[in-house]
Design an enzyme around this catalytic site. Sequence first.
Site, mmCIF file in Angstrom:
data_model
loop_
_atom_site.group_PDB
_atom_site.id
_atom_site.type_symbol
_atom_site.label_atom_id
_atom_site.label_comp_id
_atom_site.label_asym_id
_atom_site.label_seq_id
_atom_site.Cartn_x
_atom_site.Cartn_y
_atom_site.Cartn_z
ATOM 1 N N GLY A 325 0.882 -1.068 0.020
ATOM 2 C CA GLY A 325 0.037 -0.076 0.008
ATOM 3 C C GLY A 325 0.718 1.305 0.078
ATOM 4 O O GLY A 325 1.937 0.974 0.094
ATOM 5 N N GLY A 327 1.089 4.944 1.822
ATOM 6 C CA GLY A 327 0.713 5.668 3.007
ATOM 7 C C GLY A 327 1.245 6.920 2.896
ATOM 8 O O GLY A 327 2.061 7.396 2.117
ATOM 9 N N GLY A 328 0.603 8.108 3.701
ATOM 10 C CA GLY A 328 1.185 9.376 3.884
ATOM 11 C C GLY A 328 2.706 9.562 4.126
ATOM 12 O O GLY A 328 3.247 10.532 3.652
ATOM 13 N N PHE A 329 3.146 8.538 4.804
ATOM 14 C CA PHE A 329 4.550 8.654 5.122
ATOM 15 C C PHE A 329 5.605 7.824 4.193
ATOM 16 O O PHE A 329 6.551 7.924 4.310
ATOM 17 C CB PHE A 329 4.735 8.100 6.383
ATOM 18 C CG PHE A 329 4.068 8.854 7.680
ATOM 19 C CD1 PHE A 329 4.684 10.123 7.900
ATOM 20 C CD2 PHE A 329 2.933 8.780 7.959
ATOM 21 C CE1 PHE A 329 4.157 10.902 8.757
ATOM 22 C CE2 PHE A 329 2.238 9.452 9.049
ATOM 23 C CZ PHE A 329 2.733 10.569 9.408
ATOM 24 N N GLY A 330 4.827 7.154 3.134
ATOM 25 C CA GLY A 330 5.499 6.329 2.142
ATOM 26 C C GLY A 330 4.925 5.075 1.798
ATOM 27 O O GLY A 330 3.948 4.605 2.486
ATOM 28 N N LYS A 346 8.316 -0.440 5.625
ATOM 29 C CA LYS A 346 7.877 0.899 5.024
ATOM 30 C C LYS A 346 8.877 1.812 4.591
ATOM 31 O O LYS A 346 9.908 1.957 5.480
ATOM 32 C CB LYS A 346 6.930 1.633 6.259
ATOM 33 C CG LYS A 346 6.630 2.998 5.723
ATOM 34 C CD LYS A 346 5.722 3.550 7.031
ATOM 35 C CE LYS A 346 4.241 3.083 7.045
ATOM 36 N NZ LYS A 346 3.344 4.036 6.579
ATOM 37 N N ASP A 443 -3.134 10.989 12.360
ATOM 38 C CA ASP A 443 -4.024 10.290 11.110
ATOM 39 C C ASP A 443 -4.706 9.182 11.517
ATOM 40 O O ASP A 443 -4.584 8.141 10.569
ATOM 41 C CB ASP A 443 -2.812 10.168 10.151
ATOM 42 C CG ASP A 443 -3.146 10.191 8.682
ATOM 43 O OD1 ASP A 443 -4.407 10.458 8.338
ATOM 44 O OD2 ASP A 443 -2.390 9.823 7.837
#
Length: 638
Positions: A325, A327-330, A346, A443
């Site tokens: 997936g 995500g906002g952080f990577g 991640k 978040d």
Amino acid sequence: MHRIIVVVVLLWRSRVTADPQTTLLNAGCSQYNASGNAAFVATLNETLADLRSSLSSAAAGTSAASFATAQRPRAADPVYALFQCRAYLSSADCLACLSVAEARIRRCGNANGARVIYDGCVLRYESSTFFDQTTLPGNAGVCNGSAASDAGFSEAAKALVRDLTSATPRVSGFFAAAERDGVFAVAQCVETVNEEGCAQCLTVADANIESCPPDTDGRSVDAGCFMRYSSKSFFPANQTVDLSQFLSSGKSNKKGAIIGGVVGGICGLLLLAIVALLWIKRSRRRQGFRTGDLLGATELQGPLNFHYKDLKAATNNFSEENKLGEGGFGDVYKGTLKNGKTVAVKRLAIAQISRAKADFQSEVKLISNVHHRNLVRLLGCSSKGQDLLLVYEYMANSSLNKFIFGDRQGFLNWKQRFNIIVGMARGLAYLHQEFHVCIIHRDIKSSNILLDDDFQPRIADFGLARLLPEDQSHLSTKFAGTLGYTAPEYAIHGQLSEKVDTYSFGVVVLEIISGRKSNDAQLEPVIQYLLEWAWKLYESGDSIDLVDRSLDPTEYSPEEMKRIVKIALLCTQSTVSARPTMSEVVVLLLSEGDHDRLQPTRPTFIDATSRVRGDGSTSTGSSSTSNATVSASQFSAR
Ligand SMILES: *[C@@H]1O[C@H](CO)[C@@H](O)[C@H](O)[C@H]1NC(C)=O
Ligand SMILES: *[C@@H]1O[C@H](CO)[C@@H](O)[C@H](O)[C@H]1NC(C)=O
Ligand SMILES: *[C@@H]1O[C@H](CO)[C@@H](O)[C@H](O)[C@H]1NC(C)=O
Ligand SMILES: *[C@@H]1O[C@H](CO)[C@@H](O)[C@H](O)[C@H]1NC(C)=O
């Protein structure tokens, strides 16, 4: 202290039982304390009492009493406990060993995890489940000093231990005892691993114990198995099994020899080097009788530093197929480590921010110290390569959004959904109030709630917002906060408090109940968002209409459902101070009854262009609670 306990045990032993074999091999306490002291001890007491009673009742019946697990997963400080006796002990000796182990493990006070391993038994508890663990860092051989006089003893001991390693995973109950050429040996796995896990653990145990001969006694301890050999008998003679029936035929050995010959010719030097290295490592490990924090219980490990190239290999060079997936952080990738363990890696997209790298190690250390069954565990990191990488435990069931409005919509029944709601609340309460640093997630959304094998929720990505520079985090919804979930005071003015998470939690609860996305405006005839719709239905007393049609109406009572909708709306109120804290939410969720004195006030509605709509712009002006309506200007006034 130690001496007193030993004396008591000896006296008691000679009178009541034959020999519970309470030579201590390994012990350790978690460095983290449970949050609620007295409540935790009560939970631990209950769990240990459960272990005892299931052993006693097994002993009263026909089956041998040698293994039990017990758990209190729903307690504020959960306890998972496992106890195992060597299967050759009598029931009375087994219970006696448990008593000694229990007394010893209580020395850990209110540590949230502990273990103690004796010759006769093993007792361990943790704050999250560990029953399937096989081999962990800290596995070790425990050799004792006296060298055998018989020249053939070493070879005989090694050969017998090797045979037990192959045979035991195939023996029902994962226990085998044998005697051959003057060597007595046993091997045992915990009964909650599978054959493959047992074999894996014993292979490591075999390697650890192999350095013990010519010592007359050797043991090997690990999370999922145990092994021991001795020159003296330490189990009743009638306990031995014929290993030959469990050993594979000589075929594979022959094949091994052929391969060995070919390979040996080519890389003999390399093999020699490896053997030498292993030998050095083992002889270093061979420090005789050691006790202490060796076993690396889950709570005892800090974050691991991974090599960048290992993670690159594990994720197939961060390939698209491995991507789980974005995500906002990577991006997140599925990875398989060399030891076969599956992890989620991640790759942080914030490496450019200079502050991030400077703080990375200390933040990772902090985050990896967060242990709670509703929070995804951070296992380690790598910051040496060009990327900042975080390694998390892998959650097979993906994220909540897939189950409420994705491919598997309608899959979860109400009981599962309710458990997810409570688990999320507990995880957040822990982050806000119980961990020694208040961590605000910023978040919370359904795609950040992962589900484990039992569909228990695990909150992901907590602590990452701390890597962002303080004053910038709210400026980009891409980084912290996602439209539709973000509390208005934070989205617009960057006012951060733990109530920002309370708000987002309320929105996710509404999603779970309704099966609708919070930021999908295509609801019903008029264009409105989930929160607005939920509020209107609540005001008109029709909150039951919110409920996902795919839920079986016989599974829930309308009163219960209305109560949960009301709690969600309490969480999403405009006035920050009116929102409950997450630990209050846990109490509200678990206490039945109407909570009459709590009346939610109207939320502030934010639409897709981040305009705040005050009370005038919605069609429900006739609210009895409209005196509490907050408009955008009130936020800027603070
Ligand atoms: C845990 O509690 C014990 C006393 O019960 C205390 O000595 C110790 O410092 C505590 N550890 C932590 C990490 O808070
Ligand atoms: C737990 O058990 C120990 C030992 O049996 C006892 O001393 C203690 O009072 C118990 N505590 C609670 C809270 O039940
Ligand atoms: C080593 O094991 C032998 C045999 O069980 C025992 O007699 C001896 O006391 C042990 N030595 C130590 C130092 O534990
Ligand atoms: C082994 O022998 C003991 C007595 O020495 C007996 O009580 C026990 O039932 C026997 N166990 C088995 C498996 O035959």
